[in-house]
Design a protein around this motif. Sequence first.
Motif, PDB file in Angstrom:
ATOM      1  N   HIS A  30       0.865  -1.181   0.000  1.00 39.50           N
ATOM      2  CA  HIS A  30       0.000   0.000   0.000  1.00 39.50           C
ATOM      3  C   HIS A  30       0.901   1.231   0.000  1.00 39.50           C
ATOM      4  CE1 HIS A  30      -3.780  -2.114   0.929  1.00 39.50           C
ATOM      5  NE2 HIS A  30      -2.983  -2.957   1.548  1.00 39.50           N
ATOM      6  N   LEU A  31       0.757   2.047  -1.035  1.00 37.50           N
ATOM      7  CA  LEU A  31       1.566   3.259  -1.125  1.00 37.50           C
ATOM      8  C   LEU A  31       0.803   4.448  -0.577  1.00 37.50           C
ATOM      9  CD1 LEU A  31       3.078   3.064  -4.708  1.00 37.50           C
ATOM     10  CD2 LEU A  31       4.045   2.236  -2.564  1.00 37.50           C
ATOM     11  N   ALA A  32       1.493   5.305   0.112  1.00 39.13           N
ATOM     12  CA  ALA A  32       0.929   6.598   0.479  1.00 39.13           C
ATOM     13  C   ALA A  32       0.712   7.397  -0.790  1.00 39.13           C
ATOM     14  CB  ALA A  32       1.888   7.334   1.411  1.00 39.13           C
ATOM     15  N   GLY A  33      -0.166   8.367  -0.729  1.00 39.01           N
ATOM     16  CA  GLY A  33      -0.379   9.225  -1.886  1.00 39.01           C
ATOM     17  C   GLY A  33       0.916   9.904  -2.287  1.00 39.01           C
ATOM     18  N   GLN A  34       1.217   9.837  -3.571  1.00 38.62           N
ATOM     19  CA  GLN A  34       2.431  10.458  -4.100  1.00 38.62           C
ATOM     20  C   GLN A  34       2.042  11.743  -4.815  1.00 38.62           C
ATOM     21  OE1 GLN A  34       5.639   9.089  -3.548  1.00 38.62           O
ATOM     22  NE2 GLN A  34       4.317   7.965  -2.134  1.00 38.62           N
ATOM     23  N   VAL A  35       2.686  12.832  -4.440  1.00 36.92           N
ATOM     24  CA  VAL A  35       2.464  14.106  -5.106  1.00 36.92           C
ATOM     25  C   VAL A  35       3.680  14.425  -5.966  1.00 36.92           C
ATOM     26  CG1 VAL A  35       0.851  15.009  -3.378  1.00 36.92           C
ATOM     27  CG2 VAL A  35       3.316  15.359  -3.073  1.00 36.92           C
ATOM     28  N   SER A  36       3.636  15.567  -6.632  1.00 36.18           N
ATOM     29  CA  SER A  36       4.690  15.887  -7.604  1.00 36.18           C
ATOM     30  C   SER A  36       5.841  16.637  -6.946  1.00 36.18           C
ATOM     31  CB  SER A  36       4.110  16.709  -8.751  1.00 36.18           C
ATOM     32  OG  SER A  36       3.607  17.928  -8.259  1.00 36.18           O
ATOM     33  N   THR A  39      13.092  14.862  -4.786  1.00 36.81           N
ATOM     34  CA  THR A  39      13.678  14.247  -3.590  1.00 36.81           C
ATOM     35  C   THR A  39      13.969  15.259  -2.492  1.00 36.81           C
ATOM     36  OG1 THR A  39      15.888  14.394  -4.564  1.00 36.81           O
ATOM     37  CG2 THR A  39      14.681  12.318  -4.862  1.00 36.81           C
ATOM     38  N   GLU A  40      13.968  16.545  -2.835  1.00 42.47           N
ATOM     39  CA  GLU A  40      14.190  17.602  -1.843  1.00 42.47           C
ATOM     40  C   GLU A  40      12.878  18.152  -1.292  1.00 42.47           C
ATOM     41  OE1 GLU A  40      17.359  18.301  -0.913  1.00 42.47           O
ATOM     42  OE2 GLU A  40      17.897  16.704  -2.308  1.00 42.47           O
ATOM     43  N   GLY A  41      11.746  17.632  -1.791  1.00 49.42           N
ATOM     44  CA  GLY A  41      10.446  18.110  -1.332  1.00 49.42           C
ATOM     45  C   GLY A  41       9.934  19.331  -2.073  1.00 49.42           C
ATOM     46  N   ASN A  42      10.542  19.649  -3.219  1.00 53.77           N
ATOM     47  CA  ASN A  42      10.119  20.805  -4.013  1.00 53.77           C
ATOM     48  C   ASN A  42       9.028  20.404  -5.000  1.00 53.77           C
ATOM     49  OD1 ASN A  42      12.170  22.625  -2.972  1.00 53.77           O
ATOM     50  ND2 ASN A  42      13.608  21.344  -4.109  1.00 53.77           N
ATOM     51  N   LEU A  43       8.045  21.269  -5.183  1.00 52.90           N
ATOM     52  CA  LEU A  43       6.971  21.049  -6.143  1.00 52.90           C
ATOM     53  C   LEU A  43       7.528  21.006  -7.557  1.00 52.90           C
ATOM     54  CD1 LEU A  43       3.914  20.970  -6.875  1.00 52.90           C
ATOM     55  CD2 LEU A  43       3.992  23.469  -6.895  1.00 52.90           C
ATOM     56  N   VAL A  44       7.121  20.000  -8.317  1.00 45.76           N
ATOM     57  CA  VAL A  44       7.481  19.874  -9.731  1.00 45.76           C
ATOM     58  C   VAL A  44       6.216  20.141 -10.545  1.00 45.76           C
ATOM     59  CG1 VAL A  44       8.217  18.258 -11.531  1.00 45.76           C
ATOM     60  CG2 VAL A  44       9.293  18.187  -9.261  1.00 45.76           C
ATOM     61  N   GLY A  45       6.302  21.026 -11.530  1.00 45.98           N
ATOM     62  CA  GLY A  45       5.168  21.270 -12.420  1.00 45.98           C
ATOM     63  C   GLY A  45       4.138  22.244 -11.872  1.00 45.98           C
ATOM     64  N   HIS A  46       4.590  23.337 -11.315  1.00 46.13           N
ATOM     65  CA  HIS A  46       3.669  24.350 -10.778  1.00 46.13           C
ATOM     66  C   HIS A  46       2.625  24.735 -11.830  1.00 46.13           C
ATOM     67  CE1 HIS A  46       2.395  27.520  -8.095  1.00 46.13           C
ATOM     68  NE2 HIS A  46       2.430  28.356  -9.128  1.00 46.13           N
ATOM     69  N   ASP A  47       1.347  24.643 -11.489  1.00 44.51           N
ATOM     70  CA  ASP A  47       0.215  24.985 -12.369  1.00 44.51           C
ATOM     71  C   ASP A  47       0.150  24.139 -13.642  1.00 44.51           C
ATOM     72  OD1 ASP A  47      -0.825  26.957 -10.675  1.00 44.51           O
ATOM     73  OD2 ASP A  47       0.394  28.542 -11.597  1.00 44.51           O
ATOM     74  N   ASP A  48       0.782  22.970 -13.674  1.00 39.43           N
ATOM     75  CA  ASP A  48       0.799  22.106 -14.866  1.00 39.43           C
ATOM     76  C   ASP A  48       0.325  20.708 -14.455  1.00 39.43           C
ATOM     77  OD1 ASP A  48       1.449  20.413 -17.016  1.00 39.43           O
ATOM     78  OD2 ASP A  48       3.253  21.558 -17.506  1.00 39.43           O
ATOM     79  N   VAL A  49      -0.944  20.430 -14.722  1.00 42.52           N
ATOM     80  CA  VAL A  49      -1.545  19.153 -14.300  1.00 42.52           C
ATOM     81  C   VAL A  49      -0.820  17.965 -14.916  1.00 42.52           C
ATOM     82  CG1 VAL A  49      -3.639  17.740 -14.394  1.00 42.52           C
ATOM     83  CG2 VAL A  49      -3.802  20.166 -13.823  1.00 42.52           C
ATOM     84  N   ALA A  50      -0.496  18.029 -16.217  1.00 47.21           N
ATOM     85  CA  ALA A  50       0.176  16.906 -16.876  1.00 47.21           C
ATOM     86  C   ALA A  50       1.551  16.658 -16.262  1.00 47.21           C
ATOM     87  CB  ALA A  50       0.303  17.159 -18.372  1.00 47.21           C
TER      88      ALA A  50
END
Length: 135
Positions: A30-36, A39-50
């Motif tokens: 069971h995986l926890a929800g993975q967000v974008s 590895t440093e905890g920075n958001l990847v793809g700001h305002d870009d759903v794809a």
Amino acid sequence: MPVKLVHPENVNRVEVHHQVAVAQGSRIIHLAGQVSWDTEGNLVGHDDVAAQAEKCFLNVAAALDAVDATMADLAKVTVYVVDLDEQKAGQIVEGRDRAAAALGVELQQPSTWIGVTALAAPGYLVEVDAVAVLP
């Protein structure tokens, strides 16, 4: 491979995923929800759903790799999307397919997509959790 994907004859065939996964094995992951995030905890793809969807699926693959599993072991995927609509649904498929191409796999496991008002941190538009089965 402990997961067999099926398109049932008497159920509407959806091209973006299979309706059924038959899983046989002794280890359920069971995986926890993975967000974008990177590895440093920075958001990847700001305002870009794809872009966010792509990174979410790549993070799912990385999490599975940590327990000697692969995307082929996935039995079920749940995708949470902020303010889900038809356009964003297409962008989710685009991002998922880019991740699949980068990983050299096909990602058509049964999935459920849920529209939400927000995710755990500002800026996150997509979150993917999953269940995998290993022999």
